[in-house]
Design a protein around this motif. Structure first.
Motif, PDB file in Angstrom:
ATOM      1  N   ASP A 179       6.629   0.806  -9.851  1.00 36.33           N
ATOM      2  CA  ASP A 179       6.835  -0.861 -10.024  1.00 36.33           C
ATOM      3  C   ASP A 179       5.760  -1.453 -10.389  1.00 36.33           C
ATOM      4  OD1 ASP A 179       9.432  -0.312  -7.384  1.00 36.33           O
ATOM      5  OD2 ASP A 179       9.810  -0.273  -9.424  1.00 36.33           O
ATOM      6  N   THR A 180       4.690  -0.983 -10.274  1.00 37.42           N
ATOM      7  CA  THR A 180       3.437  -1.982 -10.736  1.00 37.42           C
ATOM      8  C   THR A 180       3.451  -2.234 -11.982  1.00 37.42           C
ATOM      9  OG1 THR A 180       2.046  -0.614  -9.041  1.00 37.42           O
ATOM     10  CG2 THR A 180       0.989  -1.757 -11.118  1.00 37.42           C
ATOM     11  N   GLN A 209       1.314 -10.296 -11.402  1.00 34.94           N
ATOM     12  CA  GLN A 209       0.982  -9.377 -11.255  1.00 34.94           C
ATOM     13  C   GLN A 209       1.437  -8.850  -9.886  1.00 34.94           C
ATOM     14  OE1 GLN A 209      -0.927  -6.833 -13.342  1.00 34.94           O
ATOM     15  NE2 GLN A 209       0.043  -5.391 -11.871  1.00 34.94           N
ATOM     16  N   VAL A 210       2.357  -7.494 -10.001  1.00 34.48           N
ATOM     17  CA  VAL A 210       2.613  -6.940  -8.981  1.00 34.48           C
ATOM     18  C   VAL A 210       1.990  -5.419  -8.923  1.00 34.48           C
ATOM     19  CG1 VAL A 210       4.630  -5.735  -7.846  1.00 34.48           C
ATOM     20  CG2 VAL A 210       4.703  -8.108  -8.812  1.00 34.48           C
ATOM     21  N   THR A 211       1.319  -5.001  -7.979  1.00 29.33           N
ATOM     22  CA  THR A 211       0.674  -3.917  -7.837  1.00 29.33           C
ATOM     23  C   THR A 211       1.080  -3.063  -6.524  1.00 29.33           C
ATOM     24  OG1 THR A 211      -1.306  -4.572  -8.917  1.00 29.33           O
ATOM     25  CG2 THR A 211      -1.490  -2.547  -7.701  1.00 29.33           C
ATOM     26  N   VAL A 212       1.818  -1.924  -6.536  1.00 32.00           N
ATOM     27  CA  VAL A 212       2.104  -1.143  -5.278  1.00 32.00           C
ATOM     28  C   VAL A 212       1.554   0.015  -5.027  1.00 32.00           C
ATOM     29  CG1 VAL A 212       4.244  -0.075  -4.222  1.00 32.00           C
ATOM     30  CG2 VAL A 212       4.588  -1.889  -5.871  1.00 32.00           C
ATOM     31  N   SER A 213       0.729   0.055  -3.956  1.00 33.53           N
ATOM     32  CA  SER A 213      -0.144   1.250  -3.784  1.00 33.53           C
ATOM     33  C   SER A 213       0.550   2.330  -3.130  1.00 33.53           C
ATOM     34  CB  SER A 213      -1.362   0.760  -2.814  1.00 33.53           C
ATOM     35  OG  SER A 213      -0.792   0.310  -1.763  1.00 33.53           O
ATOM     36  N   SER A 214       0.183   3.590  -3.431  1.00 33.75           N
ATOM     37  CA  SER A 214       0.892   4.774  -2.862  1.00 33.75           C
ATOM     38  C   SER A 214       0.201   4.828  -1.456  1.00 33.75           C
ATOM     39  CB  SER A 214       0.878   5.795  -3.684  1.00 33.75           C
ATOM     40  OG  SER A 214      -0.595   6.116  -4.066  1.00 33.75           O
TER      41      SER A 214
END
Length: 123
Positions: free
Chosen positions: A90-91, A118-123
């Protein structure tokens, strides 16, 4: 003419949630169909969700269905995107858009755009 300003993006861990907002000014907000799109690095801009002028109907991309919810508050001239169960894929930069026809998933059919958040999704 309508001006759109997104907010609410940020960094979140996978499985987390974010709520994006898009504030509109200028022409009457309630006369527009609203939508959210997103664009990841090196990829084309893609449709995420859309909502009718009254908010009575919504539509979603298959990739976000069941996880994201679009809504609007015409009294506040704002459209929202609640994003739950976020995934690294989804980043992207998320954009809101205003148009005339509900159900359109092609970005070129929308008349007005915000600057993106900005949307940043970390694992």
């Amino acid at each position: 003419q309508v001006q759109l300003v997104e907010s609410g993006g940020g960094l979140v861990q996978a499985g987390g949630s974010l709520r994006l907002s898009c504030a509109a000014s200028g022409r009457t907000f309630s006369t527009f169909v609203m939508a959210w799109f997103r664009q990841a690095p090196g990829k084309e801009r893609e449709f995420v969700a859309t909502i009718t002028r009254s908010g009575s109907s919504t539509g979603y991309a298959d990739s976000v269905k069941g996880r994201f919810t679009i809504s609007r508050d015409n009294a506040k001239n704002t459209v929202y995107l609640q994003m739950n169960s976020l995934k690294p894929e989804d980043t992207a930069v998320y954009y809101c858009a205003a148009g005339q026809t509900f159900g359109i998933v092609t970005s070129t059919r929308y008349d007005y755009w915000g600057q993106g958040t900005q949307v940043t999704v970390s694992s």
